[in-house]
Design a protein around this motif. Sequence first.
Motif, PDB file in Angstrom:
ATOM      1  N   ALA A 238       5.934 -64.862 -17.536  1.00 49.70           N
ATOM      2  CA  ALA A 238       5.082 -65.763 -16.756  1.00 49.70           C
ATOM      3  C   ALA A 238       5.262 -65.567 -15.258  1.00 49.70           C
ATOM      4  N   ASP A 239       6.449 -65.072 -14.840  1.00 50.70           N
ATOM      5  CA  ASP A 239       6.683 -64.851 -13.416  1.00 50.70           C
ATOM      6  C   ASP A 239       6.185 -63.490 -12.936  1.00 50.70           C
ATOM      7  N   GLY A 240       5.505 -62.751 -13.834  1.00 52.25           N
ATOM      8  CA  GLY A 240       4.919 -61.471 -13.455  1.00 52.25           C
ATOM      9  C   GLY A 240       5.767 -60.269 -13.822  1.00 52.25           C
ATOM     10  N   ARG A 241       7.036 -60.490 -14.217  1.00 50.69           N
ATOM     11  CA  ARG A 241       7.897 -59.373 -14.590  1.00 50.69           C
ATOM     12  C   ARG A 241       7.407 -58.749 -15.896  1.00 50.69           C
ATOM     13  N   ARG A 242       7.560 -57.433 -16.011  1.00 51.89           N
ATOM     14  CA  ARG A 242       7.247 -56.729 -17.248  1.00 51.89           C
ATOM     15  C   ARG A 242       8.549 -56.219 -17.842  1.00 51.89           C
ATOM     16  N   ARG A 243       8.709 -56.455 -19.141  1.00 54.98           N
ATOM     17  CA  ARG A 243       9.914 -55.997 -19.827  1.00 54.98           C
ATOM     18  C   ARG A 243       9.503 -55.303 -21.121  1.00 54.98           C
ATOM     19  N   TYR A 244      10.307 -54.331 -21.516  1.00 53.75           N
ATOM     20  CA  TYR A 244      10.017 -53.539 -22.714  1.00 53.75           C
ATOM     21  C   TYR A 244      10.845 -54.090 -23.869  1.00 53.75           C
ATOM     22  N   PHE A 245      10.171 -54.480 -24.957  1.00 53.19           N
ATOM     23  CA  PHE A 245      10.842 -55.134 -26.079  1.00 53.19           C
ATOM     24  C   PHE A 245      10.689 -54.304 -27.359  1.00 53.19           C
ATOM     25  N   GLU A 246      11.771 -54.298 -28.125  1.00 52.62           N
ATOM     26  CA  GLU A 246      11.720 -53.773 -29.490  1.00 52.62           C
ATOM     27  C   GLU A 246      11.565 -54.973 -30.422  1.00 52.62           C
ATOM     28  N   MET A 247      10.389 -55.107 -31.023  1.00 49.56           N
ATOM     29  CA  MET A 247      10.060 -56.268 -31.838  1.00 49.56           C
ATOM     30  C   MET A 247      10.262 -55.954 -33.316  1.00 49.56           C
ATOM     31  N   ARG A 248      10.945 -56.877 -34.002  1.00 50.04           N
ATOM     32  CA  ARG A 248      11.137 -56.787 -35.453  1.00 50.04           C
ATOM     33  C   ARG A 248      10.454 -57.982 -36.081  1.00 50.04           C
ATOM     34  N   LYS A 249       9.475 -57.735 -36.953  1.00 53.22           N
ATOM     35  CA  LYS A 249       8.716 -58.812 -37.584  1.00 53.22           C
ATOM     36  C   LYS A 249       8.934 -58.773 -39.091  1.00 53.22           C
ATOM     37  N   VAL A 250       9.256 -59.950 -39.664  1.00 51.89           N
ATOM     38  CA  VAL A 250       9.516 -60.044 -41.102  1.00 51.89           C
ATOM     39  C   VAL A 250       8.809 -61.277 -41.660  1.00 51.89           C
ATOM     40  N   PRO A 251       8.313 -61.206 -42.907  1.00 53.53           N
ATOM     41  CA  PRO A 251       7.758 -62.414 -43.535  1.00 53.53           C
ATOM     42  C   PRO A 251       8.891 -63.338 -43.960  1.00 53.53           C
ATOM     43  N   PHE A 252       8.665 -64.669 -43.949  1.00 53.94           N
ATOM     44  CA  PHE A 252       9.709 -65.578 -44.427  1.00 53.94           C
ATOM     45  C   PHE A 252       9.114 -66.575 -45.423  1.00 53.94           C
ATOM     46  N   TYR A 253       9.968 -67.060 -46.322  1.00 50.74           N
ATOM     47  CA  TYR A 253       9.537 -67.849 -47.476  1.00 50.74           C
ATOM     48  C   TYR A 253      10.392 -69.102 -47.578  1.00 50.74           C
ATOM     49  N   ASP A 254       9.865 -70.111 -48.349  1.00 49.20           N
ATOM     50  CA  ASP A 254      10.670 -71.293 -48.642  1.00 49.20           C
ATOM     51  C   ASP A 254      11.462 -71.043 -49.918  1.00 49.20           C
ATOM     52  N   LYS A 255      12.190 -72.099 -50.424  1.00 49.92           N
ATOM     53  CA  LYS A 255      13.037 -71.932 -51.590  1.00 49.92           C
ATOM     54  C   LYS A 255      12.243 -71.602 -52.846  1.00 49.92           C
ATOM     55  N   GLU A 256      10.992 -72.052 -52.908  1.00 54.62           N
ATOM     56  CA  GLU A 256      10.157 -71.794 -54.081  1.00 54.62           C
ATOM     57  C   GLU A 256       9.484 -70.426 -54.019  1.00 54.62           C
ATOM     58  N   GLY A 257       9.716 -69.680 -52.961  1.00 56.70           N
ATOM     59  CA  GLY A 257       9.118 -68.361 -52.842  1.00 56.70           C
ATOM     60  C   GLY A 257       7.753 -68.350 -52.206  1.00 56.70           C
ATOM     61  N   THR A 258       7.321 -69.474 -51.681  1.00 56.81           N
ATOM     62  CA  THR A 258       6.014 -69.539 -51.012  1.00 56.81           C
ATOM     63  C   THR A 258       6.156 -69.021 -49.583  1.00 56.81           C
ATOM     64  N   ARG A 259       5.302 -68.067 -49.231  1.00 57.97           N
ATOM     65  CA  ARG A 259       5.371 -67.495 -47.880  1.00 57.97           C
ATOM     66  C   ARG A 259       4.852 -68.506 -46.865  1.00 57.97           C
ATOM     67  N   LEU A 260       5.625 -68.682 -45.800  1.00 60.84           N
ATOM     68  CA  LEU A 260       5.277 -69.650 -44.771  1.00 60.84           C
ATOM     69  C   LEU A 260       4.701 -69.007 -43.515  1.00 60.84           C
ATOM     70  N   GLY A 261       4.945 -67.719 -43.344  1.00 62.96           N
ATOM     71  CA  GLY A 261       4.461 -67.056 -42.141  1.00 62.96           C
ATOM     72  C   GLY A 261       5.331 -65.860 -41.827  1.00 62.96           C
TER      73      GLY A 261
END
Length: 781
Positions: A238-261
């Motif tokens: 937001a302050d205008g700085r640019r940074r280089y990120f290594e992003m790791r994205k994984v699906p996650f679930y509740d105890k019943e196995g329903t995917r939440l996002g």
Amino acid sequence: MQSKAPIESWAIGIAQFVKRFGTLKVSILFVMLTLAFTLVGSYVIRMILNGEVEIEDFATAIMLTMLSAPWVLFIFIELVKQQEQSRASLTEVVQQLECMRADDVRLNQELQSNIQQLNHEIEQRKEAELKREQLLKDLEREISDKSEQEIQAKRLSTLLRSIIDASPDLIYYRNEEGQFAGCNRVAEQMTGKSEEELIGLTPHQVYDEDLARQVVASDHEVLETNASITEELWLRFADGRRRYFEMRKVPFYDKEGTRLGLLAFGRDITERKQAENAVTKANKDKTAFIATISHELRTPLNGIVGLSRMLRDTKLTDEQFAWVSTIYASAITLGNIFNDIVDLDKLDRDRLELSLKTVSLTEFTNELASIIQLLAADKGLRFETQIIGPIPAQVEADGTRLRQVLWNLLFNAIKFTQKGQVSLTVQATSDDSEYSKVKFTIKDTGVGIPKDEIDKVFAMYYQVNHPDHQSATGTGIGLAICKEMVNLMKGEIKVNSVVGEGTCFTVELPLKINDKPLQLEELHVHGLNILLVEDIELNVMVAKALLEKLGQHVEVAMTGQEALNMARETQYDLILLDIQLPDMTGFNVASVLHEEGLVEQTTIVALTANVIKTRQEYLNNGMDDVIAKPIKKSRVIEVFNQLFGEQQHMPQFSVEEDKSSELAEVLDVELLQMLVDTIGHEMVRTSVGVFQENMPDYMDILKINLSANEKDEVCSQAHKIKGAAGSVGLARVQKIANRIQQGDHPTWWENVHDWVEELEMAESQDLAKLTDWLSLQNIDD
């Protein structure tokens, strides 16, 4: 009760009899029985009293009977009816009593059952009460445990939240609809929104459109495949700085196995990215260093090769010819060592290339043998060359690479052989009419290679450790490069050796046969007005002599600036431009020539010993072709014929020379003088101080954007630097920044890193000159 029972039974019997036969029949029967009884009675009485019976007696009896019998019968019948009714009522009562008794029995049974059920329920209630009490106790204990767990969970949640917020990594998670559902403090800093503000927003509402599309695409991939992914991207804070990120994205679930996002974890690897870029730049600098060293070493060497070759064509004594030949062979040896160094760098960058041309195997072999013969003679060795026919007259091959491979093998054979001989054998086999498998065999009678080291000789920097040849040292890279080159040519190299008896190297290459007759190419263009830009007098002597011998007119410039000045005054047909000049690179000269429109009808050919770059790189930098040093007559003829053919000379024109001092190239003195006169010396110095204070931040942003390959951002930042530099009179800084901001330049990416380095250097040096100029102005005032 006992006497009454027979009467009841008799009465009941008569009632049942009357009921059975009917009232009428029983009444008739009763009247007849009564009448019979009256007649008999009257007869008996009359006989007793009178001894005789008269008719009147019977008539009287019958009359009395008929008068009394109906009343008796009526009474009797009524009694019977009443008796029957009583009996019926009694029966009904009995039946009711029986029913009541049955109901009583049933009720009693139900009562007993209800009592049992009630007792059972009482027992169950007692058990339930006990269970309830136990349940209450368990519930109280569970509530107590749950409270403790909730307290512990709150502590863990607080701890986890603290850890997440304290993490330097970017963490957020989004639901199935792609909306933010939570984040940590770094995400808040990056987006400029609190977690509460961020929840419910989509990437399109948070990021710029280009980044949002990239983020949504990777999110879709995670949710589509239910698999984690890793990506690298630049994020703007937001302050205008640019940074280089290594992003790791994984699906996650509740105890019943329903995917939440999906969950996303981002690690800031800006420093790593910059380090990688620094490594890339270091490799580039290493390449430039090798090119420079190669150029500096080749420059005198090329003079030695050229002049010794020219000297051999003059009248010499046998002893002088041998000396010159040794000089020539030694120079060729050094040249091949330089080639090894250059090719080692190319191996590191996977840039070894082949340039196939028509080669006469016989002439190629004889030419190579003539040089090796000189080296062998210096050590008192015999050298034999044998061509076993039939072999193709001409093949398509990279003569330079093939010569380098065979040279390395033959040079090693001579180096490791103290007495005896070295031989080169060439033979060929053909499986079809298009290709021939050409076999080169190099044998020596040298020290040999131990059996356990034969497999190691092609390793990089490996040297056989032999006690009899401690003096036979080398770079250890020749055979490794030979192996790579042979592989590049789709061939095979083998080695056999016996210690103390010698070594045999075999190179087999599939070479395409060329049946076209080999014709010596003649130069078809003469009288060209050529500007030779070369800073080494020895190279000038050799190149100028060769060009003039070919019928061309040659003028010489020793520096880049001198070349520019001459090009502004005279239009040349051809500029032979050395790349390594004392004041600037040949690329810089070519760039200025193109920018000023001085070469619209002039051909530029790079003349260089820098074999690091490919021909295409020279073309990309404004050259029309390239000739490698040392200059070969055949190459000059080839290039001249390709570029000019039968073209006529172009008209000449002159341009007024732009004369400016060295300081004027660095500073806009006229602007600075105007500023000093207008706003005062101190205000100008203050402006320069502000520029000097802000410039490090400007450069950091510029380099980060350059690391991110954000051309538009780099150009925008360069434009800002250009404006700032122009406002304080830093002309050269402004010019370089202007070059960087021109993102549509055809070779922008190839040169921008060098321009940025040049900008940093110019900013540092020119600020010092500006400060000195201001100090002098202050003194003058």
